[in-house]
Design an enzyme around this catalytic site. Structure first.
Site, PDB file in Angstrom:
ATOM      1  N   CYS A 109       0.879  -1.167   0.000  1.00  0.00           N
ATOM      2  CA  CYS A 109       0.000   0.000   0.000  1.00  0.00           C
ATOM      3  C   CYS A 109       0.911   1.211   0.000  1.00  0.00           C
ATOM      4  O   CYS A 109       1.502   1.546   1.026  1.00  0.00           O
ATOM      5  CB  CYS A 109      -0.907   0.004   1.222  1.00  0.00           C
ATOM      6  SG  CYS A 109      -1.942   1.492   1.321  1.00  0.00           S
ATOM      7  N   CYS A 140      -0.806   4.303   2.256  1.00  0.00           N
ATOM      8  CA  CYS A 140      -0.948   4.258   3.718  1.00  0.00           C
ATOM      9  C   CYS A 140      -0.563   2.868   4.197  1.00  0.00           C
ATOM     10  O   CYS A 140       0.617   2.509   4.106  1.00  0.00           O
ATOM     11  CB  CYS A 140      -2.336   4.691   4.179  1.00  0.00           C
ATOM     12  SG  CYS A 140      -3.747   3.915   3.369  1.00  0.00           S
ATOM     13  N   SER A 141      -1.500   2.097   4.707  1.00  0.00           N
ATOM     14  CA  SER A 141      -1.124   0.787   5.244  1.00  0.00           C
ATOM     15  C   SER A 141      -2.260  -0.207   5.076  1.00  0.00           C
ATOM     16  O   SER A 141      -2.467  -1.067   5.931  1.00  0.00           O
ATOM     17  CB  SER A 141      -0.748   0.919   6.718  1.00  0.00           C
ATOM     18  OG  SER A 141      -1.816   1.529   7.425  1.00  0.00           O
ATOM     19  N   CYS A 142      -3.007  -0.109   3.982  1.00  0.00           N
ATOM     20  CA  CYS A 142      -4.122  -1.028   3.740  1.00  0.00           C
ATOM     21  C   CYS A 142      -3.611  -2.469   3.716  1.00  0.00           C
ATOM     22  O   CYS A 142      -2.600  -2.765   3.063  1.00  0.00           O
ATOM     23  CB  CYS A 142      -4.794  -0.711   2.412  1.00  0.00           C
ATOM     24  SG  CYS A 142      -5.548   0.918   2.385  1.00  0.00           S
TER      25      CYS A 142
END
Lengths: 93, 213, 104
Positions: free
Chosen positions: B116, B119-121
């Protein structure tokens, strides 16, 4: 919004620098890819981010990009796949 | 450098140290939590329940899905077609309010690896909290531009004729990799296969290791 | 707007640090608060609002703070924006806990 692309369609991600939140990564803007499939239709995150309800909902596609189309150089046998909302896509030849 | 990530199913017990954290972060967390509880935005027990729910989600769930897909071709077909429904029915968990999930299959010709960049999906519903490296600027920056080099840092070397497909989780879906079933596992039970599947193989940064003879 | 601070794909960066980190109680609580606030049934705000708040942190904070330290600042911003709490209440609360017994 109704989906207007089908699997296999060549597309180009619009190049734009809108103010505020969006989910189209910078490195893919202006790049050409191919529609892999329609994932679904979702509220527009650019509006959700500001506490609005996100209408019109946007079709979301899985789009595959060749490495060279993104980075302008060849890396053996690498592709990139990302989910892109319809309002960021335009037809490509 | 090769890194072993076998059996990282066990969630580590949380630690009570604020390593390198700014003191005002600790104060702010407490102030917000207390205020929002006073305002009835949520209750202390809702926070506790949420923590327990989060902790209950760990890579063993993903591993069970993978093992079933390896032994049951019809399940695999359902999983690739409609991951959420297939996972809900196998694990008995409710994914109604979690983001949509797509399972991508690794084959001898095509290797998916997930990141990702924005962000941090991460497929938290089936893999739990993402590892620190997944959220790091280095992984998020580099995987899309030099995936084979990044994979090599995880000890993963793929032949030139294998297509590496980097999947950037940019939007409303999360992705989990269905890794390849390793050789010499034909006689293993489904439970033994579950134990073989690693978190990192379901992100796509490693292959599932062949069983030790 | 040109490339946002969070939009990292393709930028030069060093080797990936593969060490595993333990979660702290702080991490767990911040994570839980965020989940509850963005839960569709609670409807206080969306994950995209949360992302927007994180992305609008100053560059030094975005890269200098820990992951959940960024989140806690985003929670503050959105709780104020949505009127769940007021600046005044937050300041009074911070002052009240300032001498700080160790965080439980």
């Amino acid at each position: 919004m109704k989906p207007c692309f089908a699997p296999g369609d060549p597309v180009r991600v619009r190049f734009a620098e809108p103010p505020g939140h969006c989910r189209t990564p910078y490195y893919l803007r202006g790049k050409r890819g191919v529609i892999e499939r329609l994932i679904g239709t979702y509220p527009n995150p650019e509006q959700l981010a500001y506490h609005r309800i996100g209408v019109p909902y946007q079709p979301l596609y899985q789009v595959t990009f060749g490495f060279d189309a993104v980075w302008g150089r060849t890396e053996h046998n690498v592709t990139i796949s990302a989910a892109i909302y319809q309002h960021w896509l335009e037809q490509s030849e | 450098m090769a890194h072993e990530h076998h059996h990282d199913h066990d969630p580590h017990a949380p630690v009570n140290e604020a390593h390198g954290m700014r003191p005002d972060s600790v104060l702010l967390e407490r102030a917000l939590r207390e205020l929002l509880i006073e305002k009835n935005v949520f209750t202390a027990s809702e926070i506790q329940r949420q923590i327990e729910l989060t902790e209950s989600r760990n890579p063993e769930l993903g591993a069970r899905v993978v093992a079933r897909a390896w032994v049951d071709p019809r399940y695999k077909a359902r999983l690739l077609e409609d991951a959420k429904a297939a996972i809900e029915s196998l694990l008995g968990i409710d994914l109604n309010l979690t983001p949509d999930l797509i399972v991508v299959e690794n084959t001898p010709q095509l290797h998916h690896v997930i990141c990702c960049t924005l962000c941090s999906c991460y497929p938290r519903a089936v893999l739990g909290i993402p590892p620190a490296w997944y959220k790091s600027p280095e992984y998020r920056s580099r995987l899309v531009i030099e995936p084979r080099a990044v994979l090599a840092e995880f000890g993963t070397a793929l032949a030139d004729d294998v297509e590496v497909r980097v999947v950037d989780s940019t939007a409303d879906t999360r992705y989990m990799v269905l890794p390849r079933r390793p050789r010499h596992t034909e006689r293993m039970s489904e439970a033994e296969l579950v134990a073989l599947v690693t978190r990192d193989s379901m992100i796509g940064v490693t292959l599932v290791p062949e069983p030790q003879p | 707007m040109p490339r946002g601070v969070h939009d990292l794909g393709g930028l030069p960066a060093g080797p990936v640090d593969l060490s595993e980190h333990d979660r702290t109680f702080f991490d767990q609580r911040v994570d839980a608060m965020m989940r509850l606030l963005t839960h569709p049934q609670n409807g206080h705000y969306t994950v995209d609002a949360m992302r927007r708040a994180i992305e609008s942190l100053p560059r030094d904070d975005y890269f200098g703070l820990g992951y959940y330290e960024r989140w806690v600042r985003a929670i503050r911003q959105l709780a104020l924006e949505k009127g769940l709490i007021s600046e005044d209440e937050l300041e009074r609360k911070l002052a009240a806990i300032q001498p700080s017994e160790p965080n439980k």
